[in-house]
Write an enzyme that holds these catalytic residues in place. Sequence first.
Site, PDB file in Angstrom:
ATOM      1  N   ASP A  81       0.772  -1.364   0.685  1.00 15.93           N
ATOM      2  CA  ASP A  81      -0.133  -0.195  -0.172  1.00 15.93           C
ATOM      3  C   ASP A  81       0.548   1.275  -0.429  1.00 15.93           C
ATOM      4  O   ASP A  81       1.969   1.542   0.364  1.00 15.93           O
ATOM      5  CB  ASP A  81      -0.985   0.396   1.365  1.00 15.93           C
ATOM      6  CG  ASP A  81      -0.468  -0.235   2.408  1.00 15.93           C
ATOM      7  OD1 ASP A  81       0.608  -0.637   2.587  1.00 15.93           O
ATOM      8  OD2 ASP A  81      -0.708   0.906   3.026  1.00 15.93           O
ATOM      9  N   GLU A 146      -0.370  -1.165   5.607  1.00 19.33           N
ATOM     10  CA  GLU A 146       1.356  -0.925   6.688  1.00 19.33           C
ATOM     11  C   GLU A 146       0.583   0.409   7.022  1.00 19.33           C
ATOM     12  O   GLU A 146       1.299   1.405   7.980  1.00 19.33           O
ATOM     13  CB  GLU A 146       2.606  -1.014   5.954  1.00 19.33           C
ATOM     14  CG  GLU A 146       3.723  -0.702   6.493  1.00 19.33           C
ATOM     15  CD  GLU A 146       4.195   1.082   7.156  1.00 19.33           C
ATOM     16  OE1 GLU A 146       5.206   0.905   8.031  1.00 19.33           O
ATOM     17  OE2 GLU A 146       3.935   1.915   6.790  1.00 19.33           O
TER      18      GLU A 146
HETATM   19 ZN    ZN Z   1       6.213   2.382   3.935  1.00 14.81          ZN
END
Ligand code: ZN
Length: 441
Positions: A81, A146
Amino acid sequence: MANDVAVERFTALIRVPTVSKADPRETDWTAFSRFREVLAEQYPLVHEHLDRELVAEHTLLYRWAGSDAALPPAILMAHQDVVDPGEIAAWQHEPFGAEQADGTIHGRGTIDDKGSLAGILEAVEQLLSTGFAPRRDVLLVFGHDEETHGTGARAVAALLAERGLEPAFVLDEGGAIVEDVLPGTSGRLAVIGLSEKGAANIRLSVAEAGGHSSTPPAISAIGRLARAITRIDESPSPARMTQATRKMFAAAGRTATGAHRFLYRNIAWTAPLLRRVLASGGPETAAMVRTTRVATVISGGHAQNAIPERAEATVNVRILPGETVESVVERIRADIRDPLVAVETDGGWDPSPISPTEGYGWELLTAVLADLEPGTTAIPYTQNGATDSRSFTGLTPAVYRFTPFHLTAGERGALHAIGERIRVSSWLSGVAFYRELVSRL
Ligand SMILES: [Zn+2]
C-alpha cells in the site's frame, strides 16, 4: 538490458494505485487484486517457484523453500500500500504515471515502499533465472495496510508464531544510505533501524455545563482543554539517550572528524552533554532523545454565542524505547494536573525492543554493505516512523529496518509528500543489495 526489464517491471507496480485509507471501507480493494495480477505477470519465476498465501485478504506471504530445513528462515518485508497522493494537480509528474525523466522515476510508492517490494522480487526473479536455490527458507511478507493499521503484517506474524517459526532475522523498510544526517560525519552512512518508537493517539476531553456566552463560568470547556494542551507543551518529556542512540554515535564516531569525533567516540561519558545538545538542537534531533507529544486535532463549539458542553483534542505521541503507552498516558495526566480533563488512549503500540548489533542477521547485512557499498559506514539508530516489522519482534530479536537506496535529503523529504521519486541508479543498487543478500541465504 536486464536493467531495462527490471525498471519496466518496477514501473508497472507504481502504476497500480494501491492507496490504503484510514477507514478501510474507503480503500479501493480492487486495486490490490489487480496489483497481485500484475505481480504474477511481471515476476513469472517467483510465481512458479515460490508458494504464495494470501493472509488477511490482501497481505502476501511467499515462501521460497531452502535446501536445508534445519536452518531458520530469513524474512524480507515490504508493503504494497501507499499513502494517498493528495491533490493530484500539485504533482509535477502524475503520481501513478511512473514517468521517467533525467534518470529518475517519479510517482507515489517509488521509495515507500514499492521500491523495496520490486527490489526484493527483482532480486529473487533474477536469482531464479540463474538456477540459484537458497539453503534456508526465504519468506517474503508484503503487507497491505502498513500506512494505516498494519493488520496484514500482524496477521502474518500471528500465523508464523502459530506454526512455531523462529526466523534468523527480519529485514523491513527503514533507514537508507545517506549523507549529512549527523553533524561532523563525512562520507556515506547506511542507517539501519534497530528499533522504532511506539505511537499512540491520546484523546483529551472536557465536559462542562455549557450555557450562554454572555454569562461565562471562570473557565470554559475550551479554556480548560487549551490549558491542558499548553501544560503538555510546556513540560516536554525528559531527554534520554537510549542504547540504540548510544550505539549510533559510537559507530558514527568512526567517520566523524574534529570535536564531533571526540564527542561520539567517548559516548560513555559525553552522553549527558550530547543529550542536552540534541534536545535543544531542533525538532529532528530532539525527537532522537525524547518521547514527543503534540496536539494534532481539536474540536469544540457549535455557535458563536454558546459555551460548548464538550471540547476534545487528540495528542499524537511517539514513544522512545524504555517507555510504554501506559507510562506516557500517566505522564500526560500528571502534566495536565486537572482531573476534569479526561485522558484516554486508542491503544497505540509500545516501542520495539532494540535488536542486537551482532549475530547472523546484523553480520550478514553489514557484510553485504561492506562489499557492495565500500566507503559506507553502517550505523544503527532508532527510527521515529513505524513499520510493519514491529509485529515481528515477538518471533525474533533480530529485526532490522533498512532500505538499500541512496537517498538525498530532498528525496527523503518527498516521502508521504508531493513529488516522491527515486533515481534509477539508486533503485538498481538496491536491487543489487537484495540480490547479494539473498544469494548468501
Ligand atoms: Zn513505508
